[in-house]
Design a protein around this motif. Structure first.
Motif, short mmCIF file in Angstrom:
data_model
loop_
_atom_site.label_atom_id
_atom_site.label_comp_id
_atom_site.label_asym_id
_atom_site.label_seq_id
_atom_site.Cartn_x
_atom_site.Cartn_y
_atom_site.Cartn_z
N LEU A 1 40.76 51.45 -63.79
CA LEU A 1 39.94 50.70 -64.74
C LEU A 1 39.29 51.63 -65.76
N LEU A 2 38.84 52.79 -65.31
CA LEU A 2 38.19 53.74 -66.21
C LEU A 2 39.15 54.25 -67.28
N ALA A 3 40.44 54.39 -66.91
CA ALA A 3 41.42 54.98 -67.82
C ALA A 3 42.26 53.94 -68.54
N GLY A 4 41.93 52.67 -68.43
CA GLY A 4 42.67 51.64 -69.13
C GLY A 4 44.02 51.32 -68.53
N VAL A 5 44.33 51.89 -67.37
CA VAL A 5 45.61 51.60 -66.71
C VAL A 5 45.61 50.17 -66.18
N ALA A 6 44.46 49.72 -65.69
CA ALA A 6 44.28 48.33 -65.28
C ALA A 6 43.23 47.69 -66.20
N ARG A 7 43.40 46.41 -66.48
CA ARG A 7 42.47 45.71 -67.37
C ARG A 7 41.27 45.20 -66.59
N ARG A 8 40.10 45.58 -67.02
CA ARG A 8 38.89 45.06 -66.39
C ARG A 8 38.66 43.63 -66.87
N ASP A 9 38.01 42.82 -66.04
CA ASP A 9 37.63 41.48 -66.49
C ASP A 9 36.11 41.31 -66.48
N SER A 10 35.40 42.43 -66.33
CA SER A 10 33.95 42.38 -66.46
C SER A 10 33.47 43.76 -66.90
N GLY A 11 32.31 43.77 -67.54
CA GLY A 11 31.66 45.03 -67.86
C GLY A 11 31.95 45.58 -69.24
N THR A 12 31.30 46.71 -69.50
CA THR A 12 31.37 47.40 -70.79
C THR A 12 31.65 48.87 -70.57
N ILE A 13 32.44 49.46 -71.47
CA ILE A 13 32.70 50.90 -71.44
C ILE A 13 32.17 51.51 -72.73
N ARG A 14 31.37 52.57 -72.58
CA ARG A 14 30.82 53.28 -73.74
C ARG A 14 31.28 54.74 -73.70
N ILE A 15 31.81 55.19 -74.81
CA ILE A 15 32.23 56.58 -74.95
C ILE A 15 31.40 57.19 -76.07
N ASP A 16 30.66 58.27 -75.71
CA ASP A 16 29.76 58.91 -76.67
C ASP A 16 28.82 57.89 -77.31
N GLY A 17 28.36 56.93 -76.49
CA GLY A 17 27.38 55.97 -76.94
C GLY A 17 27.91 54.76 -77.66
N ARG A 18 29.24 54.66 -77.85
CA ARG A 18 29.82 53.53 -78.59
C ARG A 18 30.68 52.69 -77.65
N ASP A 19 30.54 51.36 -77.74
CA ASP A 19 31.36 50.46 -76.94
C ASP A 19 32.81 50.52 -77.38
N VAL A 20 33.73 50.60 -76.41
CA VAL A 20 35.16 50.65 -76.71
C VAL A 20 35.89 49.67 -75.80
N ALA A 21 37.13 49.33 -76.18
CA ALA A 21 37.88 48.32 -75.42
C ALA A 21 38.74 48.94 -74.33
N LEU A 22 39.49 50.00 -74.64
CA LEU A 22 40.41 50.62 -73.68
C LEU A 22 41.32 49.58 -73.03
N ARG A 23 42.09 48.89 -73.86
CA ARG A 23 42.93 47.82 -73.34
C ARG A 23 44.18 48.33 -72.61
N ASN A 24 44.53 49.59 -72.82
CA ASN A 24 45.72 50.14 -72.19
C ASN A 24 45.63 51.65 -72.17
N PRO A 25 46.52 52.34 -71.43
CA PRO A 25 46.45 53.80 -71.36
C PRO A 25 46.60 54.49 -72.72
N ALA A 26 47.40 53.89 -73.63
CA ALA A 26 47.56 54.50 -74.95
C ALA A 26 46.24 54.52 -75.70
N ALA A 27 45.48 53.43 -75.62
CA ALA A 27 44.17 53.38 -76.27
C ALA A 27 43.23 54.42 -75.66
N ALA A 28 43.32 54.60 -74.33
CA ALA A 28 42.49 55.61 -73.68
C ALA A 28 42.89 57.02 -74.13
#
Length: 514
Positions: A312-339
């Motif tokens: 879930l952290l690396a976008g390999v699996a899609r989360r269905d709850s929660g928020t991910i912030r990288i360097d203080g900004r919300d990101v989607a990380l829908r797939n490993p390529a986006a990560a």
């Protein structure tokens, strides 16, 4: 070892079972007894032999040595049909139902009531309802499409299908792997009904709390060797874990934390923050922070949720709850390529299916992820690729015939190091390593662990997932502990932390976890 009344005979008794696959012995003289009206749990870590023993019992694997007795009589389980004829039925982790067919059609498939004109649906549906009623599902409409049912009910329909033949033994291989807590409770109510009707149930699971909630006895395997049969109520959780991982608690208590004494708690904004991140049926929503230069270890048994959170952290699996912030900004990380584009890398525990590509060269395996980030319009030159191969061959001590050699020619340890080199070539800010030292020799383990420590010194945030608790303690600044698909706590590393600390946390009862 538990002792049954002398007058009570096992429904199934497997004695000295040995199974060889392609010249490799996967089961060594295993004993297993299943009694009517009991739930018997089969426990062991990854590669312990649980699935092999299930396949031997259900006729999928040939038994090379040993005896199987059903109600005291020797039988030869020459195939699944022979096992079914002997009264052994099974339902597996992957529910093999036909979503476009009705409940009755799925339950009765292969056992329909037939007449000269074909299937007689009225009596077929009656038999389906009777099988469902045994599991407390008599209220279901047998004409309803299976695809409309929730996962737990689909699992019960699969069990009902197994029960149509009125077996003496029901084998359940990881039946709760995709169920949430409420669905597990539904399944367990049905299993208790079957147990009370005299069915012998073999329950294979990685989930400690579930095993203690449903089972009467436990057989433990490790590396294809039996570690004993125990009464569940008499087997301490910590002792069970120690038998599964192959270390007794006296030895574990001598293992101290090897983490550097000058370690300081991280300060400042985390590079990665997961807030309420989870996935229904796979991992309970949780929070986690990762700081630059920090190694966060994930400690837990297989099936505890540690790998699921890593994905879930690396976008390999899609989360269905929660928020991910990288360097203080919300990101989607829908797939490993986006990560990867955000310099978040993931190294799978399965280097075959999730990592190394056998037919590609060592060079191409190493540059694959970096090329993906750049895009195919900006190809990596041969000179740059060779330079990367040379750099990581030297730093990771990769032994290979040359950069053009197919990856399949490398040993398992060197393939693992090539996979690590692939992600290091992307210069990640965050890297999730799932079992990076599994299946490699001690020399390769030392090199990989040294490289993990070096990554942290270079400012990378590292998630280190391993079944070997001693290496989690050795490498981690902070350790998140997992059990039954949830994070149950975090501990900071230091001189007072040991492997025993992790085991005690995992082994604690639910009320102690709170």
């Amino acid at each position: 070892m538990t002792a049954k009344d002398a007058s009570t005979r096992p429904v199934v008794e497997m004695t000295g079972i040995t199974v060889e696959i392609d010249g490799t012995t996967v089961l060594h003289d295993i004993d297993l007894r299943l009694f009517a009206g009991e739930v018997h749990a089969l426990m062991g870590g990854n590669g312990a032999g649980k699935s092999s023993l299930v396949k031997a019992l259900t006729g999928a694997y040939r038994i090379d040595r040993g005896v199987v007795r059903i109600d005291g009589e020797p039988v030869v389980l020459s195939g699944p049909a022979a096992a079914e004829a002997a009264g052994i039925a099974a339902a597996f982790q992957d529910v093999d139902l036909c979503g476009n067919l009705s409940i009755a059609e799925n339950v009765m498939i292969g056992h329909e009531e037939r007449r000269w004109y074909g299937i007689s649906w009225a009596p077929t549906r009656r038999r389906a309802v009777a099988a469902l009623d045994e599991l407390g599902l008599g209220h279901l409409d047998p004409r309803q499409a299976v695809s409309t049912l929730p996962p737990a009910i689909q699992q019960l329909v699969a069990i009902a299908r197994a029960m149509v033949t009125h077996p003496k033994v029901l084998v359940l291989d990881e039946p709760t792997s995709s169920l949430d807590a409420d669905e597990v409770a539904t399944l367990f109510r049905a299993l208790r009904r079957l147990r009370d009707h005299g069915i012998a149930i073999l329950f294979v699971s990685h989930f400690l709390e579930q095993v203690y909630a449903i089972s009467d006895r436990i057989t433990v395997l490790r590396d294809g060797v039996g570690q004993g049969e125990y009464s569940t109520r008499e087997l301490d959780r910590a002792v069970l874990i120690a038998k599964m991982i192959g270390k007794d608690l006296t030895e574990l208590r001598r293992i101290g934390s090897e983490r550097r004494a000058h370690r300081a708690d991280p300060t400042g904004e985390p590079v990665y923050r997961a807030i309420g991140v989870g996935r229904r049926g796979e991992f309970e929503a949780t929070d986690l922070e990762l700081h630059r230069g920090e190694v966060v270890g994930f400690g837990g048994l297989r099936g505890s949720g540690r790998s699921e959170l890593g994905q879930l952290l690396a976008g390999v699996a899609r989360r269905d709850s929660g928020t991910i912030r990288i360097d203080g900004r919300d990101v989607a990380l829908r797939n490993p390529a986006a990560a990867l584009r955000r310099r978040i890398a993931f190294a799978s525990e399965d280097r075959r299916d999730g990592g190394i590509i056998d037919e590609l060269s060592v060079r191409d395996n190493i540059i694959l992820a970096l090329q993906g980030i750049r895009g195919w319009a900006r190809p990596i030159s041969r000179a740059e690729g060779d330079a990367l191969v040379e750099r990581f061959t030297e730093s990771l001590l990769i032994v290979a015939p040359g950069p053009d050699a197919p990856a399949r020619q490398l040993s398992g340890g060197n393939q693992q190091k090539v996979l690590l080199a692939r992600w290091l070539a992307t210069r990640p800010h965050v890297i999730v390593l799932d079992e990076p030292t599994r299946g490699v020799d001690i020399a390769a383990k030392v090199e990989i662990q040294a490289r993990v420590a070096e990554m942290a010194r270079d400012g990378v945030a590292v998630v280190f997932i391993s079944s070997e608790f001693d290496e989690v303690v050795r490498l981690s600044d902070r350790i998140a502990i997992f059990k039954d698909r949830r994070k149950i706590g975090e501990v900071s590393n230091g001189p007072g932390l040991s492997v025993d600390t992790i085991i005690e946390m995992i082994a604690a009862d639910d009320e102690d976890d709170a």
